[in-house]
Design a protein around this motif. Structure first.
Motif, PDB file in Angstrom:
ATOM      1  N   ARG A 381       5.020 -13.584 -10.503  1.00  0.00           N
ATOM      2  CA  ARG A 381       3.828 -13.219 -10.137  1.00  0.00           C
ATOM      3  C   ARG A 381       3.865 -11.874  -9.195  1.00  0.00           C
ATOM      4  O   ARG A 381       5.012 -11.644  -8.799  1.00  0.00           O
ATOM      5  CB  ARG A 381       2.927 -14.061  -9.328  1.00  0.00           C
ATOM      6  N   SER A 382       3.101 -10.992  -8.588  1.00  0.00           N
ATOM      7  CA  SER A 382       2.804  -9.892  -7.743  1.00  0.00           C
ATOM      8  C   SER A 382       2.075 -10.384  -6.566  1.00  0.00           C
ATOM      9  O   SER A 382       0.993 -10.990  -6.559  1.00  0.00           O
ATOM     10  CB  SER A 382       2.346  -8.745  -8.526  1.00  0.00           C
ATOM     11  N   ILE A 383       2.068  -9.533  -5.417  1.00  0.00           N
ATOM     12  CA  ILE A 383       1.452  -9.894  -4.360  1.00  0.00           C
ATOM     13  C   ILE A 383       0.395  -8.711  -4.146  1.00  0.00           C
ATOM     14  O   ILE A 383       0.668  -7.561  -4.506  1.00  0.00           O
ATOM     15  CB  ILE A 383       2.359  -9.817  -2.971  1.00  0.00           C
ATOM     16  N   ILE A 384      -0.567  -9.030  -3.447  1.00  0.00           N
ATOM     17  CA  ILE A 384      -1.785  -8.148  -2.745  1.00  0.00           C
ATOM     18  C   ILE A 384      -1.788  -8.309  -1.316  1.00  0.00           C
ATOM     19  O   ILE A 384      -1.570  -9.494  -0.860  1.00  0.00           O
ATOM     20  CB  ILE A 384      -3.061  -8.272  -3.414  1.00  0.00           C
ATOM     21  N   GLY A 385      -1.825  -7.255  -0.513  1.00  0.00           N
ATOM     22  CA  GLY A 385      -1.779  -7.722   0.961  1.00  0.00           C
ATOM     23  C   GLY A 385      -2.750  -6.432   1.339  1.00  0.00           C
ATOM     24  O   GLY A 385      -3.105  -5.464   0.792  1.00  0.00           O
ATOM     25  N   TRP A 386      -3.568  -6.976   2.514  1.00  0.00           N
ATOM     26  CA  TRP A 386      -4.234  -5.551   3.164  1.00  0.00           C
ATOM     27  C   TRP A 386      -3.522  -4.621   3.710  1.00  0.00           C
ATOM     28  O   TRP A 386      -2.239  -4.695   3.855  1.00  0.00           O
ATOM     29  CB  TRP A 386      -5.156  -6.624   4.429  1.00  0.00           C
ATOM     30  N   ASP A 387      -4.283  -3.647   4.271  1.00  0.00           N
ATOM     31  CA  ASP A 387      -3.508  -2.331   4.119  1.00  0.00           C
ATOM     32  C   ASP A 387      -2.574  -2.381   5.239  1.00  0.00           C
ATOM     33  O   ASP A 387      -1.529  -1.437   5.416  1.00  0.00           O
ATOM     34  CB  ASP A 387      -4.429  -1.125   4.174  1.00  0.00           C
ATOM     35  N   THR A 399       0.725  -4.483  -4.307  1.00  0.00           N
ATOM     36  CA  THR A 399      -0.558  -3.845  -4.400  1.00  0.00           C
ATOM     37  C   THR A 399      -1.279  -3.821  -3.024  1.00  0.00           C
ATOM     38  O   THR A 399      -1.377  -4.854  -2.396  1.00  0.00           O
ATOM     39  CB  THR A 399      -1.487  -4.562  -5.470  1.00  0.00           C
ATOM     40  N   VAL A 400      -2.060  -2.724  -2.655  1.00  0.00           N
ATOM     41  CA  VAL A 400      -2.396  -2.517  -1.160  1.00  0.00           C
ATOM     42  C   VAL A 400      -4.056  -2.882  -1.401  1.00  0.00           C
ATOM     43  O   VAL A 400      -4.621  -2.071  -2.314  1.00  0.00           O
ATOM     44  CB  VAL A 400      -2.281  -1.281  -0.527  1.00  0.00           C
ATOM     45  N   MET A 401      -4.625  -3.597  -0.637  1.00  0.00           N
ATOM     46  CA  MET A 401      -6.075  -3.672  -0.532  1.00  0.00           C
ATOM     47  C   MET A 401      -6.552  -2.989   0.580  1.00  0.00           C
ATOM     48  O   MET A 401      -6.592  -3.462   1.673  1.00  0.00           O
ATOM     49  CB  MET A 401      -6.699  -5.189  -0.578  1.00  0.00           C
ATOM     50  N   SER A 402      -7.278  -1.851   0.523  1.00  0.00           N
ATOM     51  CA  SER A 402      -7.560  -0.882   1.656  1.00  0.00           C
ATOM     52  C   SER A 402      -9.069  -1.365   2.331  1.00  0.00           C
ATOM     53  O   SER A 402      -9.846  -0.980   1.696  1.00  0.00           O
ATOM     54  CB  SER A 402      -7.440   0.515   1.151  1.00  0.00           C
ATOM     55  N   THR A 418      -0.133   0.309  -6.744  1.00  0.00           N
ATOM     56  CA  THR A 418      -1.567  -0.040  -6.955  1.00  0.00           C
ATOM     57  C   THR A 418      -2.313  -0.120  -5.620  1.00  0.00           C
ATOM     58  O   THR A 418      -1.985  -0.770  -4.867  1.00  0.00           O
ATOM     59  CB  THR A 418      -1.442  -0.916  -8.156  1.00  0.00           C
ATOM     60  N   VAL A 419      -3.665   0.157  -6.028  1.00  0.00           N
ATOM     61  CA  VAL A 419      -4.511   0.018  -4.871  1.00  0.00           C
ATOM     62  C   VAL A 419      -5.941  -0.590  -5.321  1.00  0.00           C
ATOM     63  O   VAL A 419      -6.145  -0.184  -6.473  1.00  0.00           O
ATOM     64  CB  VAL A 419      -4.807   1.385  -4.529  1.00  0.00           C
ATOM     65  N   ILE A 420      -6.720  -1.488  -4.384  1.00  0.00           N
ATOM     66  CA  ILE A 420      -7.703  -1.838  -4.684  1.00  0.00           C
ATOM     67  C   ILE A 420      -8.657  -1.219  -3.303  1.00  0.00           C
ATOM     68  O   ILE A 420      -8.133  -1.654  -2.089  1.00  0.00           O
ATOM     69  CB  ILE A 420      -7.970  -3.290  -4.715  1.00  0.00           C
ATOM     70  N   MET A 421      -9.961  -0.796  -3.711  1.00  0.00           N
ATOM     71  CA  MET A 421     -10.406   0.036  -2.432  1.00  0.00           C
ATOM     72  C   MET A 421     -11.386  -0.872  -2.160  1.00  0.00           C
ATOM     73  O   MET A 421     -12.284  -1.622  -3.018  1.00  0.00           O
ATOM     74  CB  MET A 421     -11.181   1.086  -2.950  1.00  0.00           C
ATOM     75  N   VAL A 471      -5.400   3.604  -8.464  1.00  0.00           N
ATOM     76  CA  VAL A 471      -6.671   3.002  -8.067  1.00  0.00           C
ATOM     77  C   VAL A 471      -7.220   1.790  -9.321  1.00  0.00           C
ATOM     78  O   VAL A 471      -7.607   2.106 -10.165  1.00  0.00           O
ATOM     79  CB  VAL A 471      -7.706   3.803  -7.824  1.00  0.00           C
ATOM     80  N   MET A 472      -6.868   0.730  -8.953  1.00  0.00           N
ATOM     81  CA  MET A 472      -7.141  -0.287  -9.954  1.00  0.00           C
ATOM     82  C   MET A 472      -8.652  -0.597  -9.844  1.00  0.00           C
ATOM     83  O   MET A 472      -9.128  -0.884 -11.138  1.00  0.00           O
ATOM     84  CB  MET A 472      -6.493  -1.896  -9.735  1.00  0.00           C
TER      85      MET A 472
END
Length: 770
Positions: A381-387, A399-402, A418-421, A471-472
């Motif tokens: 799996r992969s991680i997402i984190g806040w900016d 992946t950064v959640m901005s 990769t980024v989620i805005m 930008v995903m």
């Protein structure tokens, strides 16, 4: 009074000629579909859907096929036969097929409505989304038949990640409501549900190996009353809050989401927002001797997970159970708002910094996140984190959640991450107020109207073209500190969810706010009204809270919800069902040195109400110049003490200080006073006769007077909001008075001026003299 009575009788007679603009729908090139499709070609003719219409499909047990059949039965009482599709043409049939979809992008569909058959072509989610578009084209009224206009629609999403978040930690929501939330998402082609499961105020997911996480961490004794910025000392409700999801319930919700082509991304917060976990297992803290408890207020807490082997072992155990439950590629690990205070004084943390030769505590957090990432990666799996995970160095595959604006997302994309805005400043925190905060239910503050959500473009021009592919997609977040009920969740999500969906799905070239807001939204809100959703009723289209100068008040309104009525008043009283119903445009002449005040309210068939709008139009003669010979730049100020709710309360309050300043910046006052009020007075010179437009942007209330005449009314206790006002001035000197009060955590005051023939600019205190 006699004049007013005759005026009302005249308008009443004028408006009895019938419903015109109030009820007439705007042209709709997108045929009512939200989000707007890539391509819509209207055709001649109609298809008539009836009990005799057959549903034919490549696979009769396909999720999209079953969904359509169930929907028609439940909403229209149509028991359409479901048959295997053998190819070719059919008569009086809805065909769902994968044929001819080889060149369609992922999640795309092709919807063709002809007089004899409807064909929805797509694969997987694409077929399901084609069904959603067809459903949106159906009439609201239940009848034996439904006529659908012929058309050819080809459609696919702009972004692969189209997300909506829900925080269940601050307040807990039932499994049944989560499914209703997922239904809303699916209806508007959103495909990622970010489930925020752990935080300081509650741990909401069962972890078999650590039962105290739910037996202790899921329960708090009480919650803060009101906004935590407002009261000192704080007050609490004394009402316990509890609840968590068993692993069986989580599997049930995941399966339900999968049936709607929605992937659930779980969030397990670390290293901060850990008070609920520390209450259950204090040995995971840097000081186990402290008495930890599940947080009862909001904000950021200094106590976070200590970076020890015991903590890493615990988090790996937790993540193992989470990964076993959730099939999502991504696991969100938080990483935001983690103060390093306890790490600075922790022997364990400092020893680790020294051992790893790290620069500081920020690099220690980066090590923490990277170590967790390696573990998550080892599970495939992969991680997402806040900016904040950018601080101290970004984990290699993260992946950064901005959320703190776009800066974090831009920086991560430039590093090929990769980024989620999801920027809170662009309207993507749905717990922010959809209108001026003092007019809305209690919230944390902020200002996120529907238009602001719709206007956002997730691909910033600051991201180089080569990196824009990182930008995903985009996501909106709903934090629930101030959301205790399911009704309030729906109120804050609807209709902004629909703006989110169009931003996430529709090509930029196809976006059109007028079409979205005036042609399509009214039908969708009427559906919510009829189906018992607690959406927010918009104000009448064309009605504004504003004040301006003119000789006439022209009223041209449209209903924001099909079937609703607009009631209005011009007598200064708030309108309701006893007032006149708006039916067609009209104009009121305003005699010299008089004003007219129009107030409107929208009331829907189910009885839901909009806010009341207030338009004040004055026909005053230009204010003459006054005699003033002072030439010292700046303004006089009077600072007063108190906790205020309106600027009128400043007069007579205890004076703290007086003096002269050359700025409207209130930071110096705020530094010494949590709450205060201030009055500024000075004079400014007008070079030419004309209309001058002032505005204040303030948090909290502010008003402007010119020559003792109120021009800007931005009063009241509210979060950051800008309000304009107009005044006609003659050439020469004029008195300027600005009143402002601060009643909470933030102190912001800016003043703007638009002069004849010039663009809007900031109005500085250096422009005045005393």
């Amino acid at each position: 009074m006699i004049i007013k009575k005759h005026l009302l009788l005249y308008i009443s007679a004028l408006l009895t000629t019938g419903y015109v603009n109030a009820q007439t729908a705007a042209p709709d090139p997108n045929m009512g579909i939200i989000p707007a499709p890539v391509s819509v070609q209207k055709q001649v003719g109609t298809f008539v859907l009836s009990q005799e219409t057959a549903i034919q499909a490549d696979s009769t047990d396909n999720k999209a096929v079953q969904f359509l059949s169930s929907y028609l039965q439940n909403k229209f009482a149509l028991k359409n036969r479901v048959q295997h599709y053998k190819g070719g043409t059919a008569t009086n049939a809805i065909i769902l097929t994968t044929a001819g979809t080889e060149n369609l992008p992922a999640e795309g569909y092709r919807l063709t409505i002809a007089p004899q058959q409807i064909t929805i072509a797509g694969k997987g989610a694409g077929l399901f989304y084609g069904v959603q578009s067809l459903i949106q084209m159906l009439p609201l009224e239940r009848a034996a038949t439904a006529k659908l206009p012929c058309a050819r629609i080809e459609d696919y999403p702009r972004f692969g990640y189209r997300g909506l978040h829900l925080d269940v930690c601050r307040h807990f929501f039932s499994v049944e409501f989560l499914k209703r939330y997922l239904d809303l998402m699916a209806s508007y082609k959103l495909n990622r549900f970010h489930w925020h499961l752990t935080d300081d105020q509650g741990w909401r997911i069962e972890i078999k190996k650590y039962p105290r996480l739910t037996s202790v961490g899921s329960m708090r004794a009480q919650s803060l009353i009101g906004n935590y910025h407002d009261r000192m000392p704080q007050q609490f409700d004394g009402m316990p809050v509890s609840g968590y999801y068993t692993q069986d319930q989580i599997r049930d919700v995941i399966a339900y989401a999968q049936s709607k082509y929605i992937t659930i991304i779980p969030e397990i917060e670390m290293p901060g927002h850990a008070m609920a976990a520390l209450a259950a297992y204090p040995e995971l803290s840097c000081d186990p001797k402290l008495d930890y408890k599940v947080a009862e207020t909001w904000g950021v807490f200094n106590n976070i997970f200590c970076p020890t082997e015991k903590t890493f072992s615990f988090l790996q155990d937790v993540l193992t159970e989470v990964i076993d439950l959730f099939p999502s590629k991504y696991i969100h690990i938080g990483g935001d708002e983690a103060p390093k205070v306890v790490w600075k004084s922790s022997p364990d943390a400092q020893a680790l910094i020294k051992k790893l030769k790290l620069k500081d505590e920020h690099e220690l957090q980066s090590y923490f996140i990277q170590r967790i990432e390696k573990f998550v990666n080892s599970k495939g799996r992969s991680i997402i984190g806040w900016d904040e995970i950018l601080e101290g160095g970004l984990a290699p595959n993260a992946t950064v959640m901005s959320w703190r604006g776009e800066a974090g997302g831009i920086a991560a994309a430039k590093q090929n991450h990769t980024v989620i805005m999801t920027p809170s400043s662009s309207g993507y925190y749905f717990d922010h107020s959809p209108a001026r905060s003092d007019l809305e239910p209690l919230g944390i503050g902020g200002f996120a109207p529907l238009s602001k959500v719709y206007a956002y473009n997730p691909v910033s021009s600051q991201i180089p073209a080569a990196q824009q592919k990182f930008v995903m997609g985009v996501q909106a977040n709903l934090w629930t500190e101030y959301i205790t009920t399911e009704n309030k969740v729906e109120y804050l999500v609807l209709p902004r969810l629909m703006a989110l969906s169009e931003v996430a799905w529709t090509p930029l070239a196809n976006k059109n706010y007028t079409d979205f807001n005036e042609a399509r939204i009214p039908k969708h809100l009427a559906w919510f009204d009829a189906n018992k959703f607690n959406y927010r009723v918009p104000t009448a289209l064309g009605a504004k809270d504003t004040a301006y100068t003119a000789q006439q008040l022209t009223v041209n309104l449209k209903v924001p919800v099909n079937g609703a009525k607009i009631y209005y008043s011009i007598d200064g009283y708030d309108p309701n069902e006893t007032n006149e119903v708006y039916t067609r445009p009209f104009t009121l002449n305003i005699p010299s040195d008089q004003y007219r005040e129009l107030k409107t309210i929208v009331i829907t068939p189910s009885g839901k109400r909009s806010l009341i709008t207030r338009t004040l139009v004055t026909n005053n003669t230009p204010l003459p110049a006054v005699t003033f010979t002072g030439k010292q730049p700046g303004v006089k100020y009077e600072l007063v003490a108190g906790l205020f709710t309106s600027t009128g309360q400043l007069d007579g309050a205890r004076v703290l200080d007086t003096g002269v300043t050359k700025t409207f910046n209130t930071a110096a006052f705020k530094k010494a006073n949590r709450t205060f009020g201030v009055t500024y007075e000075g004079y400014f010179n007008v070079d030419a006769d004309g209309k001058y437009i002032f505005s204040t942007q303030s948090d909290d209330g502010s008003v402007i007077y010119v020559d003792d005449t109120m021009v800007v009314d931005n009063d009241g206790k509210h979060s950051l909001y800008e309000q304009p006002g107009e005044v006609l001035l003659q050439k020469g000197m004029h008195k300027f008075t600005l009143k402002y009060f601060e009643a909470g955590a933030f102190s912001t005051l800016r003043v703007y001026l638009t002069m004849p023939g010039k663009p809007k600019g900031e109005f500085s205190a250096t422009s005045l003299v005393y």
